[in-house]
Design an enzyme around this catalytic site. Sequence first.
Site, PDB file in Angstrom:
ATOM      1  N   HIS A   1      15.839  15.462 -67.997  1.00 42.70           N
ATOM      2  CA  HIS A   1      16.771  15.376 -68.967  1.00 42.70           C
ATOM      3  C   HIS A   1      16.874  13.992 -69.836  1.00 42.70           C
ATOM      4  CE1 HIS A   1      18.269  11.438 -67.040  1.00 42.70           C
ATOM      5  NE2 HIS A   1      17.507  11.465 -65.868  1.00 42.70           N
TER       6      HIS A   1
ATOM      7  N   ASP B   1      18.867  13.123 -71.396  1.00 41.88           N
ATOM      8  CA  ASP B   1      20.075  11.129 -71.725  1.00 41.88           C
ATOM      9  C   ASP B   1      19.684  10.208 -71.020  1.00 41.88           C
ATOM     10  OD1 ASP B   1      20.544  13.214 -69.603  1.00 41.88           O
ATOM     11  OD2 ASP B   1      22.636  12.432 -68.838  1.00 41.88           O
TER      12      ASP B   1
ATOM     13  N   ASP C   1      12.012  13.469 -62.376  1.00 40.15           N
ATOM     14  CA  ASP C   1      13.193  12.451 -62.265  1.00 40.15           C
ATOM     15  C   ASP C   1      12.972  12.002 -61.325  1.00 40.15           C
ATOM     16  OD1 ASP C   1      14.769  11.157 -63.641  1.00 40.15           O
ATOM     17  OD2 ASP C   1      16.965  13.326 -62.911  1.00 40.15           O
TER      18      ASP C   1
ATOM     19  N   HIS D   1      19.568   2.573 -64.367  1.00 38.61           N
ATOM     20  CA  HIS D   1      20.773   1.828 -64.630  1.00 38.61           C
ATOM     21  C   HIS D   1      21.611   1.448 -64.528  1.00 38.61           C
ATOM     22  CE1 HIS D   1      21.593   6.570 -62.572  1.00 38.61           C
ATOM     23  NE2 HIS D   1      20.805   6.350 -63.454  1.00 38.61           N
TER      24      HIS D   1
ATOM     25  N   GLU E   1      23.025  14.738 -67.246  1.00 38.15           N
ATOM     26  CA  GLU E   1      22.599  15.063 -66.157  1.00 38.15           C
ATOM     27  C   GLU E   1      22.813  13.742 -65.938  1.00 38.15           C
ATOM     28  OE1 GLU E   1      20.254  13.501 -62.514  1.00 38.15           O
ATOM     29  OE2 GLU E   1      20.602  12.482 -64.378  1.00 38.15           O
ATOM     30  N   GLU E   2      23.649  12.271 -66.139  1.00 37.19           N
ATOM     31  CA  GLU E   2      23.688  11.163 -65.278  1.00 37.19           C
ATOM     32  C   GLU E   2      25.403  11.015 -65.346  1.00 37.19           C
ATOM     33  OE1 GLU E   2      22.112   9.013 -64.796  1.00 37.19           O
ATOM     34  OE2 GLU E   2      19.916   9.318 -65.385  1.00 37.19           O
TER      35      GLU E   2
ATOM     36  N   ASP F   1      14.528   6.659 -67.123  1.00 35.46           N
ATOM     37  CA  ASP F   1      15.308   7.350 -66.422  1.00 35.46           C
ATOM     38  C   ASP F   1      16.134   7.886 -67.648  1.00 35.46           C
ATOM     39  OD1 ASP F   1      16.999   9.159 -64.789  1.00 35.46           O
ATOM     40  OD2 ASP F   1      17.802   6.871 -64.283  1.00 35.46           O
TER      41      ASP F   1
END
Length: 483
Positions: free
Chosen positions: A76, A78, A168, A454, A144-145, A115
């Site tokens: 992904h 994003d 991922d 994150h 995705e997140e 990520d």
Amino acid sequence: MSEPNIFESHPIFTYFYRMNQIPRCSGSEQAISDALTAWGKEKGWKTEQDEAGNVRMTKPATPGFESAPRIIMQGHMDMVCVKGKGVEHDFTCDPIAMEEKDGWLHGVGTTLGADDGIGVAMGLAMLDEEMDAPELSLVVTTDEEEGMNGVLSLSPSWLDADMLINIDSEEEGYVTGGCAGGATGEFTMPLSRETLSGQNGLHITITGMNGGHSGQNILAEPNNACKVMAEFLHTLLQNHSLRIVRFHSGEKHNAIPNEAQAWISFAADADASIKEDVQKIWTTMQERLLKQEPDIAMHTEEYAVHEAALTAESTNQLLNLIDILPHGVYRMREDGKNVLASDNLAIVDTKENHADVMVSVRSSSEEVLAELKDKIDQAVHTFGGEGNYGDAYPAWELAEHSPLRDLFLAVYREETGKDAEVLDIHAGLECGLFAQYNPELDMISIGPDIEGAHTTSERLSISSTRSTYAMLKKLIARIATMR
Ligand SMILES: [Zn+2]
């Protein structure tokens, strides 16, 4: 900015560097989506971009390799955009500054975006390779997140292939072969208020609990700040007639609440005895919780009551609902080590005439998930509440036979002399939706070592990136021979 050599040392890092020059926060992917499309076209790969910004690039099979299994690599575009306190960074235009330290790449005051920028970069670098390969595609999704919104609008025709390698995951030495499905339940419970006179107010805050991700951490973190606060108030209520004025705990569907706040009111003449009991009850509760929650703390502050308080009945019902709603592991798998189904009591927030309640349920079994949802529905209905589930994503069931997984395990063993572990994780992956779109897809999820995703401490192991890429390359070369 670190010396450019790491970014020139291998196309993976060059692509990653290029991605990090372009804003790509979840939900704002237009620029990165356009850039990826342009890069694919420049290279002469068949490149498609859909309305949601998802991008697919395809390189045809090397002549003679057309009958080998067609492979999709997937990641992904994003990233979670978080910056440290006081860090000056505008995610809508500033490039992600990166530093190399002790063999790791990390952002400077921000998330790194490995990520899943590194997964996409690996896919791009692989398409660049001059090697005999079957038809090879790279599918890069958006958003995705924050709910897998890119995948949700993906055309199933983009998944017309035999194998899919999702890049991922965040730990070398593991290959994921299945994941839980889930949904978010949003409910409202009616509340009544009344104005009382001669009331004192106390604002109670519980902080410092571990919290964590509602899927990955649900086994390790059985405590929930919302429940702790409710238990505390319930105990206090046994000897005092207090009212809740406001209650708030939880921020996100996928985060275990680690803080809770309650504003209570009570007759002014009970002030001294309430405050004494508050300390007494907390001391007992804290003693019990400290082992698991070393930083747990409670803080109280007096406040002037201006709002109408919940009625005695509503106060009781709200606490009862929080008590009854399940939180944490609902059922373990037969192996006794892994979670089969869980619930995160994610948010309780009182409004004028109702409380908003959000839960996030997960399970690898649709049947157990339905049972758990039923339990929650019943609890909410008992107190006159109602609501429903949304944002559902399906489980990716661990396949009994997976040639792709077996090949990866073999390649891993050859490269490292060790066995990789197969995981069936208690968190959502885009693979669940891919499996729904194309049930015939043989899938795995892999990735290099990434720590602290994150958060501003996110970092990517450079050596693990290189070795994961080498294994991916060997895996694809091996698949090419399956003609
Ligand atoms: Zn990711």
